[in-house]
Design a protein around this motif. Structure first.
Motif, PDB file in Angstrom:
ATOM      1  N   ARG A  35       0.760  -1.140   0.126  1.00 28.19           N
ATOM      2  CA  ARG A  35      -0.040  -0.065  -0.032  1.00 28.19           C
ATOM      3  C   ARG A  35       0.959   1.254  -0.183  1.00 28.19           C
ATOM      4  NH1 ARG A  35      -1.494   3.519   3.709  1.00 28.19           N
ATOM      5  NH2 ARG A  35      -0.134   2.241   5.535  1.00 28.19           N
ATOM      6  N   GLN A  39       1.718   3.507  -3.307  1.00 28.38           N
ATOM      7  CA  GLN A  39       1.161   4.907  -3.239  1.00 28.38           C
ATOM      8  C   GLN A  39       2.277   5.920  -3.462  1.00 28.38           C
ATOM      9  OE1 GLN A  39      -0.920   5.653   0.651  1.00 28.38           O
ATOM     10  NE2 GLN A  39      -2.801   4.438  -0.158  1.00 28.38           N
ATOM     11  N   GLU A  74      11.897  12.188 -11.214  1.00 31.40           N
ATOM     12  CA  GLU A  74      10.660  11.797 -10.390  1.00 31.40           C
ATOM     13  C   GLU A  74      10.260  10.463 -11.237  1.00 31.40           C
ATOM     14  OE1 GLU A  74      10.515  13.258  -8.025  1.00 31.40           O
ATOM     15  OE2 GLU A  74      10.480  15.348  -8.163  1.00 31.40           O
ATOM     16  N   LYS A 105      -4.484   5.368  -4.050  1.00 32.74           N
ATOM     17  CA  LYS A 105      -3.957   6.790  -3.550  1.00 32.74           C
ATOM     18  C   LYS A 105      -2.618   7.324  -3.982  1.00 32.74           C
ATOM     19  CE  LYS A 105      -6.789   7.275   0.459  1.00 32.74           C
ATOM     20  NZ  LYS A 105      -7.428   6.195   0.863  1.00 32.74           N
ATOM     21  N   TYR A 106      -2.507   8.591  -4.276  1.00 32.90           N
ATOM     22  CA  TYR A 106      -1.230   9.084  -4.422  1.00 32.90           C
ATOM     23  C   TYR A 106      -1.301  10.329  -3.669  1.00 32.90           C
ATOM     24  CZ  TYR A 106      -4.085  11.746  -7.919  1.00 32.90           C
ATOM     25  OH  TYR A 106      -4.859  12.499  -8.504  1.00 32.90           O
ATOM     26  N   SER A 108      -1.910  13.758  -1.799  1.00 30.40           N
ATOM     27  CA  SER A 108      -2.875  14.749  -2.091  1.00 30.40           C
ATOM     28  C   SER A 108      -2.280  15.954  -2.811  1.00 30.40           C
ATOM     29  CB  SER A 108      -3.384  15.332  -0.740  1.00 30.40           C
ATOM     30  OG  SER A 108      -2.372  15.564   0.229  1.00 30.40           O
ATOM     31  N   ASN A 134      10.171  13.466   5.135  1.00 30.94           N
ATOM     32  CA  ASN A 134       9.459  12.304   5.329  1.00 30.94           C
ATOM     33  C   ASN A 134      10.411  10.971   4.844  1.00 30.94           C
ATOM     34  OD1 ASN A 134       7.594  10.074   3.180  1.00 30.94           O
ATOM     35  ND2 ASN A 134       6.556  10.553   4.956  1.00 30.94           N
ATOM     36  N   MET A 196       0.530  16.853   3.448  1.00 30.73           N
ATOM     37  CA  MET A 196       1.431  15.858   2.870  1.00 30.73           C
ATOM     38  C   MET A 196       1.638  14.906   3.794  1.00 30.73           C
ATOM     39  SD  MET A 196       4.194  17.651   0.152  1.00 30.73           S
ATOM     40  CE  MET A 196       4.987  15.972  -0.213  1.00 30.73           C
ATOM     41  N   GLY A 198       0.092  13.690   6.169  1.00 35.34           N
ATOM     42  CA  GLY A 198      -0.973  12.569   6.466  1.00 35.34           C
ATOM     43  C   GLY A 198      -1.882  13.292   7.646  1.00 35.34           C
ATOM     44  N   SER A 204      -4.697   8.962  12.532  1.00 40.69           N
ATOM     45  CA  SER A 204      -3.859   7.898  11.585  1.00 40.69           C
ATOM     46  C   SER A 204      -3.884   6.610  11.744  1.00 40.69           C
ATOM     47  CB  SER A 204      -2.576   8.651  11.532  1.00 40.69           C
ATOM     48  OG  SER A 204      -1.489   7.544  10.959  1.00 40.69           O
ATOM     49  N   PRO A 205      -4.946   5.637  10.982  1.00 36.10           N
ATOM     50  CA  PRO A 205      -5.313   4.258  11.366  1.00 36.10           C
ATOM     51  C   PRO A 205      -3.894   3.513  11.182  1.00 36.10           C
ATOM     52  CG  PRO A 205      -6.223   5.014   9.524  1.00 36.10           C
ATOM     53  CD  PRO A 205      -5.723   6.267  10.046  1.00 36.10           C
ATOM     54  N   ASN A 206      -2.869   3.854  10.260  1.00 36.42           N
ATOM     55  CA  ASN A 206      -2.148   2.746  10.001  1.00 36.42           C
ATOM     56  C   ASN A 206      -0.650   3.319  10.840  1.00 36.42           C
ATOM     57  OD1 ASN A 206      -3.053   1.599   7.547  1.00 36.42           O
ATOM     58  ND2 ASN A 206      -3.148   3.639   6.810  1.00 36.42           N
ATOM     59  N   LYS A 216       7.700   2.850   9.497  1.00 32.98           N
ATOM     60  CA  LYS A 216       7.540   4.498   9.627  1.00 32.98           C
ATOM     61  C   LYS A 216       8.395   4.455  11.117  1.00 32.98           C
ATOM     62  CE  LYS A 216       3.691   6.745   9.165  1.00 32.98           C
ATOM     63  NZ  LYS A 216       2.004   7.168   8.951  1.00 32.98           N
ATOM     64  N   ASN A 220       3.342  11.186  11.818  1.00 31.44           N
ATOM     65  CA  ASN A 220       2.969  12.223  10.756  1.00 31.44           C
ATOM     66  C   ASN A 220       3.142  13.619  11.407  1.00 31.44           C
ATOM     67  OD1 ASN A 220       2.176   9.818   9.304  1.00 31.44           O
ATOM     68  ND2 ASN A 220      -0.064  10.484   9.260  1.00 31.44           N
TER      69      ASN A 220
HETATM   70  N1  FAQ Z   1      -1.930  12.301   0.317  1.00 33.17           N
HETATM   71  O1  FAQ Z   1      -2.813   6.175   8.466  1.00 33.17           O
HETATM   72  P1  FAQ Z   1      -2.127   7.259   7.576  1.00 33.17           P
HETATM   73  C1  FAQ Z   1       6.913  12.856  -3.647  1.00 33.17           C
HETATM   74  C2  FAQ Z   1      -3.778   8.366   3.209  1.00 33.17           C
HETATM   75  S1  FAQ Z   1       6.477  12.903  -2.182  1.00 33.17           S
HETATM   76  C3  FAQ Z   1      -2.946  11.022   0.110  1.00 33.17           C
HETATM   77  O2  FAQ Z   1      -1.317   8.181   8.634  1.00 33.17           O
HETATM   78  P2  FAQ Z   1       0.429   6.345   6.420  1.00 33.17           P
HETATM   79  C4  FAQ Z   1       8.138  13.504  -4.199  1.00 33.17           C
HETATM   80  C5  FAQ Z   1      -2.818   7.111   3.792  1.00 33.17           C
HETATM   81  O3  FAQ Z   1      -2.271   6.665   2.496  1.00 33.17           O
HETATM   82  C6  FAQ Z   1       5.039  12.467  -1.680  1.00 33.17           C
HETATM   83  N2  FAQ Z   1      -3.315  10.096   0.739  1.00 33.17           N
HETATM   84  O4  FAQ Z   1      -1.345   6.483   6.400  1.00 33.17           O
HETATM   85  C7  FAQ Z   1       8.086  14.484  -5.152  1.00 33.17           C
HETATM   86  C8  FAQ Z   1      -4.021   6.020   4.427  1.00 33.17           C
HETATM   87  O5  FAQ Z   1      -4.741   5.587   3.108  1.00 33.17           O
HETATM   88  P3  FAQ Z   1      -5.364   4.050   2.767  1.00 33.17           P
HETATM   89  C9  FAQ Z   1       4.669  10.733  -1.764  1.00 33.17           C
HETATM   90  C10 FAQ Z   1      -2.658  10.268   1.960  1.00 33.17           C
HETATM   91  O6  FAQ Z   1       0.419   5.126   5.302  1.00 33.17           O
HETATM   92  C11 FAQ Z   1       8.012  15.808  -4.880  1.00 33.17           C
HETATM   93  C12 FAQ Z   1      -4.848   6.966   4.821  1.00 33.17           C
HETATM   94  O7  FAQ Z   1      -4.552   8.542   4.340  1.00 33.17           O
HETATM   95  N3  FAQ Z   1       5.483  10.477  -0.383  1.00 33.17           N
HETATM   96  O8  FAQ Z   1       6.065  12.189  -4.547  1.00 33.17           O
HETATM   97  C13 FAQ Z   1      -2.257  11.341   2.542  1.00 33.17           C
HETATM   98  O9  FAQ Z   1       0.688   5.521   7.848  1.00 33.17           O
HETATM   99  C14 FAQ Z   1       7.921  16.852  -5.939  1.00 33.17           C
HETATM  100  C15 FAQ Z   1      -4.572   7.189   6.279  1.00 33.17           C
HETATM  101  O10 FAQ Z   1      -3.114   7.878   6.688  1.00 33.17           O
HETATM  102  C16 FAQ Z   1       5.178   9.192   0.048  1.00 33.17           C
HETATM  103  O11 FAQ Z   1       4.216   8.575  -0.306  1.00 33.17           O
HETATM  104  C17 FAQ Z   1      -1.622  12.339   1.599  1.00 33.17           C
HETATM  105  N4  FAQ Z   1      -1.060  13.321   1.761  1.00 33.17           N
HETATM  106  O12 FAQ Z   1       1.017   7.519   6.434  1.00 33.17           O
HETATM  107  C18 FAQ Z   1       7.512  13.882  -6.657  1.00 33.17           C
HETATM  108  C19 FAQ Z   1       6.073   8.798   1.292  1.00 33.17           C
HETATM  109  N5  FAQ Z   1      -1.704  11.146   3.815  1.00 33.17           N
HETATM  110  O13 FAQ Z   1      -4.417   3.587   2.047  1.00 33.17           O
HETATM  111  C20 FAQ Z   1       7.273  15.144  -7.539  1.00 33.17           C
HETATM  112  C21 FAQ Z   1       5.676   7.272   1.924  1.00 33.17           C
HETATM  113  C22 FAQ Z   1      -2.120  10.049   4.222  1.00 33.17           C
HETATM  114  O14 FAQ Z   1      -5.143   3.459   4.135  1.00 33.17           O
HETATM  115  C23 FAQ Z   1       7.482  16.381  -7.426  1.00 33.17           C
HETATM  116  N6  FAQ Z   1       4.284   7.273   2.477  1.00 33.17           N
HETATM  117  N7  FAQ Z   1      -2.938   9.358   3.190  1.00 33.17           N
HETATM  118  O15 FAQ Z   1      -6.573   4.346   2.306  1.00 33.17           O
HETATM  119  C24 FAQ Z   1       4.516   7.650   3.803  1.00 33.17           C
HETATM  120  O16 FAQ Z   1       5.434   7.908   4.611  1.00 33.17           O
HETATM  121  C25 FAQ Z   1       3.107   7.446   4.328  1.00 33.17           C
HETATM  122  O17 FAQ Z   1       2.158   6.585   3.478  1.00 33.17           O
HETATM  123  C26 FAQ Z   1       2.280   8.803   4.610  1.00 33.17           C
HETATM  124  C27 FAQ Z   1       1.052   8.272   5.356  1.00 33.17           C
HETATM  125  C28 FAQ Z   1       3.051   9.519   5.740  1.00 33.17           C
HETATM  126  C29 FAQ Z   1       2.044   9.575   3.444  1.00 33.17           C
END
Ligand code: FAQ
Length: 311
Positions: A35, A39, A74, A105-106, A108, A134, A196, A198, A204-206, A216, A220
């Motif tokens: 997941r 994402q 990217e 999801k991707y 926000s 992050n 961003m 979250g 934050s359920p996860n 992690k 967040n």
């Molecule tokens: N947008 O329980 P949590 C980049 C969702 S950087 C959309 O807290 P988690 C570089 C979450 O998935 C951006 N959805 O979840 C770049 C969960 O959904 P689900 C990407 C969000 O996973 C720069 C639900 O809400 N970076 O791309 C968002 O423990 C410039 C509940 O939330 C990453 O993905 C959000 N903002 O913590 C590119 C980093 N926030 O599936 C181009 C890796 C939360 O349960 C140009 N990811 N959700 O329905 C992570 O570190 C974590 O997944 C978090 C969320 C911190 C994003």
């Protein structure tokens, strides 16, 4: 038995050992990594779109070359991350189909429009800045392939952040019109950048399980606070005002206090109703269709090459 396996796995992770693709892992660990990493991959790929909007209109050749390089980075990040998802037993085609079908999801942040050139500066400064905050912690994530991908990605993000800040410096120290453009971009990107990270920790359920399994390494809210503390002095240096009247250094906490985040806006965007969600998905679907002949040609070539080896 299952409980023993789980306990052993927890001990292994607690000992700061990396989990590798062939190791036993709890099904829920595998699922949450699929997941999160998928994402993350989708975010990198969709994240190319807002910036690509300005490649043809970059104000100079030098700016254009730099922006092109960033956007290509990217794409590379997306590809590493899709490969990392494959190590968890899911085919890349399936992961991508989930995005195109609107099921995955991707971030926000990529559902907001890039209205002026200053937005390219603000994205590099704030969005890449938040991404780094992050991702630095994810270099220590417990899943080996993800941790290793993050090391390289962070180096590149750090270049992206500097290119963005340098654009902001040029504008903020430029003419009054340029400075106003920089301020306007900061006004529009500040709050979405904070989102961003979250939902807040109590929503934050996860988080709890992901922290326990060391997927992690920080929550967040911890990361959001780190980002704010780091960014406020950068805005001050630029002479720009962060659009938050509650922003104030708290001597006791050793952190900046900040105003309430509009979570309705956040949930609205992640449920598909942000300003550009439809446009972003349509662009990905179109790109996927237009690339079909390349994938077919590559597959046909690989088949022929394999046949030739047999002969
Ligand atoms: N947008 O329980 P949590 C980049 C969702 S950087 C959309 O807290 P988690 C570089 C979450 O998935 C951006 N959805 O979840 C770049 C969960 O959904 P689900 C990407 C969000 O996973 C720069 C639900 O809400 N970076 O791309 C968002 O423990 C410039 C509940 O939330 C990453 O993905 C959000 N903002 O913590 C590119 C980093 N926030 O599936 C181009 C890796 C939360 O349960 C140009 N990811 N959700 O329905 C992570 O570190 C974590 O997944 C978090 C969320 C911190 C994003």
């Amino acid at each position: 038995n299952e409980q023993e396996m789980l306990d052993k796995f927890q001990q292994y992770v607690d000992g700061e050992n990396k989990v590798e693709p062939k190791d036993w892992m709890p099904e829920a660990y595998r699922k949450t990594l699929i997941r999160q990493i998928s994402q993350h991959a989708h975010s990198e790929v969709v994240g190319m779109l807002p910036e690509a909007n300005w490649i043809t209109r970059a104000p100079s050749l030098r700016r254009k070359i730099t922006l092109l390089a960033k956007v290509q980075d990217e794409a590379g990040h997306g590809l590493y991350l899709y490969s990392a998802v494959e190590t968890l037993g899911v085919k890349r085609e399936k992961t991508i189909q989930d995005l195109l079908a609107g099921k995955a999801k991707y971030s926000s942040i990529f559902n907001y429009p890039t209205l002026t050139w200053a937005d390219i500066g603000a994205i590099g400064w704030l969005v890449d800045g938040a991404a780094i905050a992050n991702q630095v912690m994810l270099c220590r994530t417990s899943y080996g392939p993800y941790a290793r991908a993050m090391v390289r990605i962070c180096k590149e993000e750090s270049f992206h952040q500097r290119q963005g800040y340098e654009i902001m410096m040029t504008l903020a120290f430029g003419t009054p019109e340029q400075k106003a453009m920089a301020q306007d971009a900061l006004n529009r990107w500040w709050w979405p950048s904070l989102m961003m990270f979250g939902p807040s920790d109590d929503n934050s359920p996860n988080s709890a399980q992901s922290i326990k399994w060391k997927i992690k390494r920080k929550t967040n809210d911890e990361l959001r606070q780190e980002f704010i503390d780091k960014t406020v002095p950068q805005a001050e240096y630029l002479g720009l005002t962060i659009p938050d009247p509650h922003l104030k250094w708290n001597e006791e906490r050793g952190h900046y206090d900040f105003g309430p985040i509009d979570w309705d806006e956040f949930y609205n965007v992640i449920s598909g109703n942000g300003p550009c969600n439809k446009q972003r998905l349509d662009a990905r679907i179109k790109a996927h269709e237009e690339g079909r002949w390349v994938r077919e040609a590559a597959a046909a070539y690989a088949k022929k090459a394999a046949q030739r080896q047999l002969e």
